[in-house]
Design an enzyme around this catalytic site. Sequence first.
Site, PDB file in Angstrom:
ATOM      1  N   ASN A  96      87.061 -84.164  40.747  1.00  0.00           N
ATOM      2  CA  ASN A  96      86.632 -83.539  39.396  1.00  0.00           C
ATOM      3  C   ASN A  96      85.518 -83.819  38.806  1.00  0.00           C
ATOM      4  O   ASN A  96      85.299 -82.805  38.002  1.00  0.00           O
ATOM      5  CB  ASN A  96      88.424 -83.501  38.554  1.00  0.00           C
ATOM      6  CG  ASN A  96      89.375 -82.589  39.592  1.00  0.00           C
ATOM      7  OD1 ASN A  96      89.411 -82.488  40.437  1.00  0.00           O
ATOM      8  ND2 ASN A  96      90.593 -82.439  38.478  1.00  0.00           N
ATOM      9  N   SER A 127      87.868 -75.546  33.569  1.00  0.00           N
ATOM     10  CA  SER A 127      89.457 -75.753  33.255  1.00  0.00           C
ATOM     11  C   SER A 127      89.930 -75.412  31.398  1.00  0.00           C
ATOM     12  O   SER A 127      89.507 -75.845  30.642  1.00  0.00           O
ATOM     13  CB  SER A 127      90.661 -76.664  34.148  1.00  0.00           C
ATOM     14  OG  SER A 127      91.942 -76.340  32.830  1.00  0.00           O
ATOM     15  N   TYR A 140      94.393 -85.257  35.154  1.00  0.00           N
ATOM     16  CA  TYR A 140      93.510 -83.661  35.097  1.00  0.00           C
ATOM     17  C   TYR A 140      92.527 -83.559  34.425  1.00  0.00           C
ATOM     18  O   TYR A 140      91.691 -82.867  34.307  1.00  0.00           O
ATOM     19  CB  TYR A 140      94.483 -82.661  35.627  1.00  0.00           C
ATOM     20  CG  TYR A 140      94.215 -81.681  35.678  1.00  0.00           C
ATOM     21  CD1 TYR A 140      93.545 -81.100  37.450  1.00  0.00           C
ATOM     22  CD2 TYR A 140      93.693 -80.390  35.355  1.00  0.00           C
ATOM     23  CE1 TYR A 140      93.431 -80.219  37.621  1.00  0.00           C
ATOM     24  CE2 TYR A 140      93.605 -79.387  35.137  1.00  0.00           C
ATOM     25  CZ  TYR A 140      93.202 -79.665  36.561  1.00  0.00           C
ATOM     26  OH  TYR A 140      92.749 -78.192  36.718  1.00  0.00           O
ATOM     27  N   LYS A 144      88.712 -82.743  33.618  1.00  0.00           N
ATOM     28  CA  LYS A 144      88.095 -81.314  32.809  1.00  0.00           C
ATOM     29  C   LYS A 144      87.651 -80.965  31.837  1.00  0.00           C
ATOM     30  O   LYS A 144      86.138 -80.390  31.274  1.00  0.00           O
ATOM     31  CB  LYS A 144      89.342 -80.600  33.288  1.00  0.00           C
ATOM     32  CG  LYS A 144      90.087 -79.728  34.146  1.00  0.00           C
ATOM     33  CD  LYS A 144      88.885 -79.157  35.404  1.00  0.00           C
ATOM     34  CE  LYS A 144      90.036 -78.958  36.523  1.00  0.00           C
ATOM     35  NZ  LYS A 144      88.856 -78.374  37.481  1.00  0.00           N
TER      36      LYS A 144
END
Lengths: 237, 237
Positions: A96, A127, A140, A144
């Site tokens: 990511n 995101s 996560y 982002k």
Amino acid sequence: AGLGGIGLDTSKGIVKAGPKNLVILDRIENPAAIAELKAINPKVTVTFYPYDVTVPLAETKKLLTTIFAKLKTVDLLINGAGILNDHQIELTIAINFTGLVNTTTAIMDFWDKRKGGPGGAIANICSVTGFNAIYQVPVYSASKAAVVSFTSSLAKLAPITGVIAYSINPGITKTTLVHKFNSWLDVEPRVAELLDEHPTQTTTQCAQKFVKAIEANQNGAIWKLDLGRLDAVNWTK
Amino acid sequence: AGLGGIGLDTSKGIVKAGPKNLVILDRIENPAAIAELKAINPKVTVTFYPYDVTVPLAETKKLLTTIFAKLKTVDLLINGAGILNDHQIELTIAINFTGLVNTTTAIMDFWDKRKGGPGGAIANICSVTGFNAIYQVPVYSASKAAVVSFTSSLAKLAPITGVIAYSINPGITKTTLVHKFNSWLDVEPRVAELLDEHPTQTTTQCAQKFVKAIEANQNGAIWKLDLGRLDAVNWTK
């Protein structure tokens, strides 16, 4: 572009819009999806190259050398590789965040106006969790937040590099990514189900707005793609 | 805690405040600095263990097992390892982001109340560049945006884990870190000099406020330590 949930629908939208070429980069080839894309608009040359964003920078540069040699010019890079699994800390960060930075860094060799390059445009799929974390998946969400920040910095560097950048920030979208995933240290075993209770959008809705954001081609934009809407986030801090 | 620019001065402040133990974790041992710390307050037991935050999670857990066995209880973890060099993409991300997440994840084995642990507190040294990027170092800034986000998520998980968290975000501080460093793709060769033209604070000023933030022990706080001041950032998005 890739062939994930949002990726495939967005690629369909791009093919309809009719660029000369669309190059799909993804870890695994999906000949059915490629054939589907080719059938939508026979005027667009759709090609596929296998690419794993976690490879070293030198390998990415080699792949881009092949692609640039074939196409001569590339106008837009879409960085869209992503995973959602907070049991996998290193892999989440590698795909990511590091993968997006490395792919961007590699293409600068070909685009940077300081090297005589023609410039270009980068659409980074980040995101909404980059600014409103889902705290049950803190790794996560943090990855982002990193790419939202990185993209905004890239945009500020456009006068130096000639490369513009904007971020595409989908809200909760009905993709395989959110169907089932692990929270960090299992802090919330039902996180996927809980998200499903929120209003969501389909990948088709998201892809439609994505194509609009590409067409806008606006340096520094932070596009929020949520609930089927497209909004520019005005970040005042 | 570590022994970098802000780390050493903060460690001195902590020793003055007088906890029972202070454990210093850093890549390289600095016996002179340890001796200096011990001399400040002989009532505090200062110990050093070599630790590189880029080691695998299992290795960190092993080190923590040793430390917890010796001390029985640990109240506070300060994650402070950081580098500033945008020529080193992987290393920046590994130290500033992955290392902080892994160290946090490792200590949860000992603290998490779901496992019968006593809870604890985590002070993560992030940076004001986590919310106001220095765009000439987009990788560094992004890694800091990641840890600011991660820390805020940790704070929201406190009711589940029993572990509180807050971020310490220094502004430009006269450390060896900012004396000379590389911008991404050399977009601004004079970035270090340009930063030096801004108002800055000394490590002593920063450390003083750092100790105050530790004493406040406020879950979810985003502390800005800039120009010798300490302010809580109220983030409304």
